[in-house]
Design an enzyme around this catalytic site. Structure first.
Site, mmCIF file in Angstrom:
data_model
loop_
_atom_site.group_PDB
_atom_site.id
_atom_site.type_symbol
_atom_site.label_atom_id
_atom_site.label_comp_id
_atom_site.label_asym_id
_atom_site.label_seq_id
_atom_site.Cartn_x
_atom_site.Cartn_y
_atom_site.Cartn_z
ATOM 1 N N ARG A 28 4.849 -10.745 -4.411
ATOM 2 C CA ARG A 28 5.377 -9.393 -4.226
ATOM 3 C C ARG A 28 5.590 -8.710 -5.586
ATOM 4 O O ARG A 28 5.317 -7.534 -5.754
ATOM 5 C CB ARG A 28 6.696 -9.406 -3.438
ATOM 6 C CG ARG A 28 7.424 -8.056 -3.478
ATOM 7 C CD ARG A 28 8.413 -7.816 -2.355
ATOM 8 N NE ARG A 28 9.231 -8.967 -2.055
ATOM 9 C CZ ARG A 28 10.248 -9.409 -2.821
ATOM 10 N NH1 ARG A 28 10.567 -8.798 -3.940
ATOM 11 N NH2 ARG A 28 10.943 -10.466 -2.465
ATOM 12 N N TYR A 83 -0.806 16.777 2.619
ATOM 13 C CA TYR A 83 -1.255 15.776 3.589
ATOM 14 C C TYR A 83 -0.198 15.585 4.698
ATOM 15 O O TYR A 83 0.995 15.502 4.408
ATOM 16 C CB TYR A 83 -1.506 14.458 2.846
ATOM 17 C CG TYR A 83 -1.850 13.305 3.745
ATOM 18 C CD1 TYR A 83 -3.072 13.258 4.411
ATOM 19 C CD2 TYR A 83 -0.950 12.273 3.954
ATOM 20 C CE1 TYR A 83 -3.386 12.204 5.255
ATOM 21 C CE2 TYR A 83 -1.260 11.209 4.790
ATOM 22 C CZ TYR A 83 -2.472 11.179 5.434
ATOM 23 O OH TYR A 83 -2.773 10.138 6.268
ATOM 24 N N ASP A 105 -0.850 14.060 -6.296
ATOM 25 C CA ASP A 105 -1.648 13.244 -5.388
ATOM 26 C C ASP A 105 -3.110 13.595 -5.663
ATOM 27 O O ASP A 105 -3.569 14.684 -5.343
ATOM 28 C CB ASP A 105 -1.255 13.562 -3.938
ATOM 29 C CG ASP A 105 -1.997 12.686 -2.924
ATOM 30 O OD1 ASP A 105 -3.108 12.226 -3.238
ATOM 31 O OD2 ASP A 105 -1.464 12.494 -1.809
ATOM 32 N N LYS A 131 -9.050 5.939 0.550
ATOM 33 C CA LYS A 131 -10.077 6.986 0.571
ATOM 34 C C LYS A 131 -11.164 6.705 -0.475
ATOM 35 O O LYS A 131 -11.772 5.674 -0.420
ATOM 36 C CB LYS A 131 -9.402 8.347 0.372
ATOM 37 C CG LYS A 131 -8.105 8.520 1.198
ATOM 38 C CD LYS A 131 -8.333 8.526 2.697
ATOM 39 C CE LYS A 131 -7.028 8.398 3.501
ATOM 40 N NZ LYS A 131 -5.984 9.370 3.163
HETATM 41 C C1 LIG Z 1 -4.609 9.477 3.368
HETATM 42 C C2 LIG Z 1 -3.806 10.209 2.397
HETATM 43 C C3 LIG Z 1 -2.522 9.764 2.069
HETATM 44 C C4 LIG Z 1 -1.869 8.574 2.735
HETATM 45 O O1 LIG Z 1 -2.548 7.376 2.480
HETATM 46 P P1 LIG Z 1 -2.567 6.121 3.477
HETATM 47 O O2 LIG Z 1 -3.416 5.134 2.742
HETATM 48 O O3 LIG Z 1 -3.157 6.576 4.766
HETATM 49 O O4 LIG Z 1 -1.171 5.661 3.671
HETATM 50 C C5 LIG Z 1 -1.826 10.492 1.121
HETATM 51 N N1 LIG Z 1 -2.351 11.592 0.540
HETATM 52 C C6 LIG Z 1 -3.582 12.038 0.834
HETATM 53 C C7 LIG Z 1 -4.114 13.260 0.154
HETATM 54 C C8 LIG Z 1 -4.347 11.372 1.781
HETATM 55 O O5 LIG Z 1 -5.561 11.835 2.082
#
Ligand SMILES: *Cc1c(COP(=O)(O)O)cnc(C)c1O
Length: 381
Positions: free
Chosen positions: A46, A98, A170, A195
């Site tokens: 962890r 998001y 982000d 992603k």
């Molecule tokens: C998918 C996404 C998230 C969240 O990520 P997860 O891996 O689904 O928890 C946060 N910000 C953006 C812009 C995203 O596309």
């Protein structure tokens, strides 16, 4: 070093025993001490794991940060980042972020005493007006999801910095291949590695990248304390995926540009949102802060001419699915799917309609993708 070289080489050589050219997976939950107070850099997975450390080194170098924490999901990365704040603190963020982030910010964290203002971040005056003496963080997402609005990183980060407010970006939509928030002074960069960074739709993961030692120490402390670090197998998969990030981003972008142009000329499409189109209203800003346009686009379907369900059903290569950034093309309906948790008011405020369709353009042959869309769009009601 070129980003293409970094993504292939950084962090991967960890096997002193056999010189394997890829990083081994260390699924061990714990690591034995040689003597009291003496171990070989790891004690418990962890807190730290060699496979995860290889990935962290890699992602940190791509973003130009000094370190990174790889987390179980993108939301885990965002949650851990928010734990840098405490009850009473206030955050300014966008009104078109998001959906999952919006849910965390509007429903969960307010219960713990953190308040949020959701504003149109393209308007610096609105950001300025939302800042109070309690504001401790500005959370930026650009381009926005799903309408690809661009927030001026230099302006907004500059404003926050002048008031010693922490800034987090982000960077999931463009990846470090097309955008580097640290170049504009951001304190934290966050990813859903689910992603583009992983890119193969076969793992969920997240990352928090920092470029300041004190902030980094707090982030690493929180990720360990909250228990949201990424599993070794998952980290290994992301490390495998990230090596082709540059090549995939180029392919995503080339396809997205062809498709955006095709859709823009189609009689059953009312509007197309894509930063690579001249019709995108923020051309100067796009050129100032982005090295490319990415692989995400959205459009307004004329549902008087084409029935939504028939349209989706006709498509062969675009799966009707949430998520994005994988090699395969995906299509979805933000109003009913990815952004439904925003509620009708939130959706309307952000400009999403019942006709908005979001596309994550994959790396297939662009002719096949366009033929597919063309057939589905021709479906008369
Ligand atoms: C998918 C996404 C998230 C969240 O990520 P997860 O891996 O689904 O928890 C946060 N910000 C953006 C812009 C995203 O596309």
């Amino acid at each position: 070093m070129d980003i293409r070289t970094k993504s292939v080489h950084t962090g991967v050589y960890k096997d002193k025993s056999y010189n394997s050219v890829t990083t081994p997976i260390y699924p061990s939950s714990t690591f034995a001490f040689d003597a009291l107070g003496k171990n070989r850099g790891y004690d418990y997975t962890r807190s730290g794991n060699p496979t995860r450390a290889a990935l962290e080194e890699n992602i940190a170098s791509l973003e130009g940060g000094i370190g990174c924490s790889a987390t179980a999901t993108g939301m885990a990365a965002i949650t851990a980042s928010m734990f840098l704040l405490k009850a009473g603190d206030h955050v300014v963020t966008g009104d078109d972020i998001y959906g999952g982030t919006y849910r965390l910010f509007s429903k969960v964290l307010p219960q713990m005493g953190i308040s949020f203002s959701f504003v149109n971040m393209r308007d610096l005056k609105k950001v300025k007006a939302a800042i109070t003496s309690k504001t401790k963080m500005v959370w930026i997402e650009t381009p926005s999801n799903p309408l690809l609005n661009i927030v001026d990183l230099e302006e907004v980060i500059g404003l926050a910095k002048s008031k010693t407010i922490l800034t987090a970006v982000d960077n999931t939509f463009l990846s470090p291949y097309f955008q580097k928030p640290f170049e504009f002074g951001a304190d934290l960069v966050v990813h859903s590695t689910t992603k583009y960074i992983n890119g193969h739709s076969d793992v969920v993961g997240g990352a928090i990248i920092y470029n300041n030692k004190a902030i980094g120490e707090r982030v690493r402390y929180m990720v360990n304390a909250l228990g949201v670090s990424q599993a070794p197998f998952d980290a290994w998969l992301v490390l495998r995926g990230v090596k082709t990030l540059s090549q995939r981003m180029e392919a995503h972008q080339a396809n997205a540009l062809s498709i955006a142009k095709f859709l823009e000329g189609h009689k059953n499409v009312q509007k197309v949102y894509y930063p690579g189109l001249i019709s995108h209203p923020q051309q100067d800003l796009i050129r100032k802060q982005m090295k490319g346009f990415g692989g995400m686009l959205a459009f307004e379907l004329n549902t008087k001419k084409v029935e939504l369900n028939k349209f989706f059903k006709k498509l062969k290569f675009f799966s009707l699915a949430e998520s994005l950034g994988g090699v395969e093309s995906l299509i979805e309906h933000p109003w009913l799917m990815s952004h439904s948790s925003m509620g009708v008011e939130g959706l309307k405020k952000s400009g999403i309609t019942k006709e908005t369709i979001r596309v994550s353009v994959g790396i297939e042959g662009h002719n096949d993708l366009i033929d597919d869309l063309s057939r589905a769009l021709a479906t008369a009601k």
